[in-house]
Design a protein around this motif. Sequence first.
Motif, PDB file in Angstrom:
ATOM      1  N   UNK A 163       0.934  -1.116  -0.135  1.00 45.90           N
ATOM      2  CA  UNK A 163       0.019  -0.108  -0.098  1.00 45.90           C
ATOM      3  C   UNK A 163       0.943   1.166   0.153  1.00 45.90           C
ATOM      4  N   UNK A 164       0.428   2.207  -0.964  1.00 51.01           N
ATOM      5  CA  UNK A 164       1.282   3.486  -0.856  1.00 51.01           C
ATOM      6  C   UNK A 164       0.318   4.591  -0.882  1.00 51.01           C
ATOM      7  N   UNK A 165       0.892   5.771  -0.376  1.00 50.45           N
ATOM      8  CA  UNK A 165       0.313   6.998  -0.201  1.00 50.45           C
ATOM      9  C   UNK A 165       0.677   7.556  -1.729  1.00 50.45           C
ATOM     10  N   UNK A 166      -0.064   7.969  -2.576  1.00 49.01           N
ATOM     11  CA  UNK A 166       0.242   8.777  -3.745  1.00 49.01           C
ATOM     12  C   UNK A 166      -0.446   9.867  -4.391  1.00 49.01           C
ATOM     13  N   UNK A 239      -3.624   3.524  -1.746  1.00 47.29           N
ATOM     14  CA  UNK A 239      -4.125   2.320  -2.695  1.00 47.29           C
ATOM     15  C   UNK A 239      -2.989   1.452  -2.697  1.00 47.29           C
ATOM     16  N   UNK A 240      -3.507  -0.137  -3.070  1.00 48.36           N
ATOM     17  CA  UNK A 240      -2.472  -1.047  -3.383  1.00 48.36           C
ATOM     18  C   UNK A 240      -1.744  -0.787  -4.778  1.00 48.36           C
ATOM     19  N   UNK A 244      -2.448   1.081  -8.408  1.00 45.96           N
ATOM     20  CA  UNK A 244      -1.567   2.415  -8.509  1.00 45.96           C
ATOM     21  C   UNK A 244      -0.388   2.200  -9.389  1.00 45.96           C
ATOM     22  N   UNK A 245       0.191   0.637  -9.681  1.00 45.74           N
ATOM     23  CA  UNK A 245       1.472   0.703 -10.171  1.00 45.74           C
ATOM     24  C   UNK A 245       1.551   1.419 -11.440  1.00 45.74           C
ATOM     25  N   UNK A 246       0.773   0.989 -12.337  1.00 42.95           N
ATOM     26  CA  UNK A 246       1.048   1.553 -13.793  1.00 42.95           C
ATOM     27  C   UNK A 246       1.121   3.097 -14.008  1.00 42.95           C
TER      28      UNK A 246
END
Length: 302
Positions: A163-166, A239-240, A244-246
């Motif tokens: 999980x990251x804040x972005x 979000x995981x 959100x990775x792409x």
Amino acid sequence: MDRIEAMRTFVMVVNEGSFTRAADRLDTSPQLVSKYVSQLETHLGVRLLNRTTRRLHLTEAGRQYYPRAQQVLSDIDDLENQLGDLQTEAQGLLRISAPVSFAIRHMPALLTEFQRMHPAVGIDLQLNDRKVDIVEEGFDIALRIGRLQSSSLIAKRVAPVRLVLCASPAYLARYGTPGKPEDLRDHQYLRYSYMDPDSSHSPQKWLQDNRSDNLQGMVSNNGDVLVEAAIAGAGIALQPTFIAGPAIREGKLTIVLPEHEPEPLGLYAVYAHRQLLASKVRSFIDFIDGYFGDPPYWDRFD
């Protein structure tokens, strides 16, 4: 008394015409054969065979019971053979429940490859972010994300969920980039409504503890909506990375406070039974284990 064994013994006696020949076919003693038939008669409350020193005769009850017993034993043998086939070759309909955003992004290729390896297995994939009741709703497997509580279900950890804040570069340029958790109180928060805010381990609680009580922002039960809102500059989302990775890879989102990243969750395959597991379920569990890589392919953007 084992009724099936007694029934099978009775049918063999009739087929062979004597207790001795039936005992030879069943690899047991004539005395035990006689005992099983007598127990069956006692259980049914009728005489099935009239015994003389020279031969056996079916009674009227025996003539009615014999063909039906043959059919029952034949059905049992057919059923056992079918179940044996299910254990050796994966087949049948596999019902899977999976989270919406994860399934849309990461399940099509997995399921296509799984069916290529197991063409006799059909797939019924139902997407739902709520916690389904596997037994009551008739699912073979549920994919769940979180920190699972102890239960009677079996849970196989499939992959970590980071999980990251972005937020978007444009949002951060306009409102500033938080340098410490306390700075989050001055920002818009894009909240995922299915996260449990009462859990002491909840990422949402972690974020709530590090911002003010003002409720400005956005709430949604779908992570894709929140990620797209973050890309559009609506605020900061937790979000995981499988969602959100792409956008992070493409520079549309920037990770905020990476040194304060919440503890990862897990992706689990959950099912009801460990023993006598249908081969379609066992095959899927074996297939998905390690499928996403270590680290998962969606985390390879740093």
